[in-house]
Design a protein around this motif. Sequence first.
Motif, PDB file in Angstrom:
ATOM      1  N   UNK A   4       0.820  -1.213   0.000  1.00 11.49           N
ATOM      2  CA  UNK A   4       0.000   0.000   0.000  1.00 11.49           C
ATOM      3  C   UNK A   4       0.850   1.258   0.000  1.00 11.49           C
ATOM      4  N   UNK A   5       1.868   1.293   0.853  1.00 15.49           N
ATOM      5  CA  UNK A   5       2.689   2.506   0.955  1.00 15.49           C
ATOM      6  C   UNK A   5       3.569   2.720  -0.266  1.00 15.49           C
ATOM      7  N   UNK A   6       3.832   1.639  -1.005  1.00 17.48           N
ATOM      8  CA  UNK A   6       4.625   1.783  -2.231  1.00 17.48           C
ATOM      9  C   UNK A   6       3.753   2.133  -3.432  1.00 17.48           C
ATOM     10  N   UNK A   7       2.435   2.107  -3.251  1.00 17.16           N
ATOM     11  CA  UNK A   7       1.525   2.431  -4.342  1.00 17.16           C
ATOM     12  C   UNK A   7       1.202   1.264  -5.258  1.00 17.16           C
ATOM     13  N   UNK A   8       1.698   0.059  -4.923  1.00 10.61           N
ATOM     14  CA  UNK A   8       1.411  -1.108  -5.756  1.00 10.61           C
ATOM     15  C   UNK A   8      -0.029  -1.582  -5.587  1.00 10.61           C
ATOM     16  N   UNK A   9      -0.597  -1.403  -4.401  1.00 20.81           N
ATOM     17  CA  UNK A   9      -1.978  -1.782  -4.114  1.00 20.81           C
ATOM     18  C   UNK A   9      -2.754  -0.544  -3.708  1.00 20.81           C
ATOM     19  N   UNK A  10      -4.064  -0.632  -3.832  1.00 18.74           N
ATOM     20  CA  UNK A  10      -4.969   0.451  -3.467  1.00 18.74           C
ATOM     21  C   UNK A  10      -5.708   0.076  -2.186  1.00 18.74           C
ATOM     22  N   UNK A  49      -5.247  -5.089  -5.831  1.00 20.24           N
ATOM     23  CA  UNK A  49      -4.147  -4.996  -6.786  1.00 20.24           C
ATOM     24  C   UNK A  49      -4.771  -4.989  -8.173  1.00 20.24           C
ATOM     25  N   UNK A  50      -4.091  -4.430  -9.130  1.00 18.99           N
ATOM     26  CA  UNK A  50      -4.591  -4.396 -10.494  1.00 18.99           C
ATOM     27  C   UNK A  50      -3.688  -5.251 -11.369  1.00 18.99           C
ATOM     28  N   UNK A  51      -4.323  -6.083 -12.185  1.00 18.65           N
ATOM     29  CA  UNK A  51      -3.596  -6.983 -13.077  1.00 18.65           C
ATOM     30  C   UNK A  51      -4.088  -6.722 -14.493  1.00 18.65           C
ATOM     31  N   UNK A  52      -3.160  -6.440 -15.388  1.00 15.48           N
ATOM     32  CA  UNK A  52      -3.516  -6.193 -16.782  1.00 15.48           C
ATOM     33  C   UNK A  52      -3.362  -7.458 -17.608  1.00 15.48           C
ATOM     34  N   UNK A  53      -4.448  -7.850 -18.268  1.00 18.84           N
ATOM     35  CA  UNK A  53      -4.471  -8.964 -19.208  1.00 18.84           C
ATOM     36  C   UNK A  53      -4.784  -8.394 -20.588  1.00 18.84           C
TER      37      UNK A  53
END
Length: 143
Positions: free
Chosen positions: A50-56, A74-78
């Motif tokens: 969260x603090x690194x901005x990888x997750x919301x 988390x966001x995953x692009x397919x």
Amino acid sequence: MSLTVRPVDVNHVQQVWPMVRSHIQESFDKGGDFPDWAAGYTSSHVQSFLTSGQWLLLVAVDEEDAIHGAMTISFVNYPLHRVAFVTTTGGKFIANPELLTQLKVLVKAHGATKIQAFCRESMVRLLSRAGFEPRNTLVEVLV
């Protein structure tokens, strides 16, 4: 009581963390009876994502801004979809159909076209009432 889903800006995660940590920990405590080797991360790792901005981080707040639940995404692009993947959830966040509608609007604003999550059976039943459909069963083994 009326709850509203709000995103927490990455710059404010440290300030909000003490108020959401127990909700995040709840997802680990209620997640299932798994062996220690099955854990992929802990609540401390969640804080780091969260603090690194990888997750919301999303919170469910009442009229007085008291937090009643929290969820991490988390966001995953397919190639065909951008998936908002629910990594943890705890509190009163997901049980309310109105909050699910708010969740859909929020993740869509972040480009998501789908929401996915691993769930215990009771949560699968609950979410099926809101249109979620089971897709797969996860199996794993240490190598």
